[in-house]
Design an enzyme around this catalytic site. Sequence first.
Site, PDB file in Angstrom:
ATOM      1  N   LYS A 258       0.843  -1.193   0.000  1.00 62.62           N
ATOM      2  CA  LYS A 258       0.000   0.000   0.000  1.00 62.62           C
ATOM      3  C   LYS A 258       0.878   1.243   0.000  1.00 62.62           C
ATOM      4  O   LYS A 258       1.783   1.387   0.813  1.00 62.62           O
ATOM      5  CB  LYS A 258      -0.893   0.023   1.243  1.00 62.62           C
ATOM      6  CG  LYS A 258      -2.104  -0.883   1.110  1.00 62.62           C
ATOM      7  CD  LYS A 258      -2.877  -0.940   2.399  1.00 62.62           C
ATOM      8  CE  LYS A 258      -3.859   0.198   2.549  1.00 62.62           C
ATOM      9  NZ  LYS A 258      -4.657   0.027   3.798  1.00 62.62           N
TER      10      LYS A 258
HETATM   11  C1  E4P Z   1      -8.114   0.482   3.921  1.00 60.38           C
HETATM   12  O1  E4P Z   1      -7.273  -0.233   3.388  1.00 60.38           O
HETATM   13  C2  E4P Z   1      -7.945   1.110   5.242  1.00 60.38           C
HETATM   14  O2  E4P Z   1      -7.222   0.249   6.084  1.00 60.38           O
HETATM   15  C3  E4P Z   1      -9.255   1.366   5.961  1.00 60.38           C
HETATM   16  O3  E4P Z   1     -10.365   0.988   5.213  1.00 60.38           O
HETATM   17  C4  E4P Z   1      -9.337   2.681   6.650  1.00 60.38           C
HETATM   18  O4  E4P Z   1     -10.570   2.808   7.259  1.00 60.38           O
HETATM   19  P1  E4P Z   1     -10.872   3.784   8.475  1.00 60.38           P
HETATM   20  O5  E4P Z   1     -11.370   5.075   7.914  1.00 60.38           O
HETATM   21  O6  E4P Z   1     -11.960   3.079   9.235  1.00 60.38           O
HETATM   22  O7  E4P Z   1      -9.614   3.936   9.277  1.00 60.38           O
END
Ligand code: E4P
Length: 217
Positions: free
Chosen positions: A84
């Site tokens: 990522k």
């Molecule tokens: C995606 O890969 C992220 O880890 C995640 O969906 C972030 O979500 P949040 O807004 O609940 O932290």
Amino acid sequence: MRLFIDTASPKEIEEAMRWGVVSGVTTNPTLVARERFPDFHAAVRSIAAMVDGPVNAEVIALECEAMVEEARVLAGLAPNVVVKIPLTPDGLAAVRQLTREEIATNVTLVFSAAQSLMAALAGADYASVFVGRLDDAGHEGMEVVRQTTAIFDRHGLETAVIAASIRHPLHVVEAALAGADIATVPFAVLRQLLRHPLTDLGIERFLADWRQVSGNR
Ligand code: E4P
């Protein structure tokens, strides 16, 4: 549409895998910090061993070369690791380089269709649109998913759209209707997705009726 689980908890991953509906995992630094792993690499290795599908692990560096270095190490931990990378100019440059090296990437922290397009043009395998955080800021997060899938479809862009930052079951249904390839879902929402009070009531009634029938015999 496929479902990933958005967690670094081995317990949650194991249970979700048991249900047979999850085909990948997304983590982020916040989720990993909540768990008790000896270190980040140990976390990635152990999660990657639990699932056959993609396991997304995020780089911490912000400068292109450092991101590429970190990504190479993460990708070397297991064959199913997807790296990522945050959507920044350096992040996109890193994605371009990693694509050349055939390292799978997921561009994260996408908040607009314009950013989705940038991720796709850089060659990302996945683009993660943060629906819930957009909603929290007073926007309609799902509209960005709809625009992204429309643009990718119209122009034949192969980047898979992940609906991320999912807060409730309706987000998942809407993401499926919007044409997202994947929704990545926290464990609590995953559990909510399969629950319905009428299902519980139905089971209760069937069992009560069955007890009566078998009692009469
Ligand atoms: C995606 O890969 C992220 O880890 C995640 O969906 C972030 O979500 P949040 O807004 O609940 O932290």
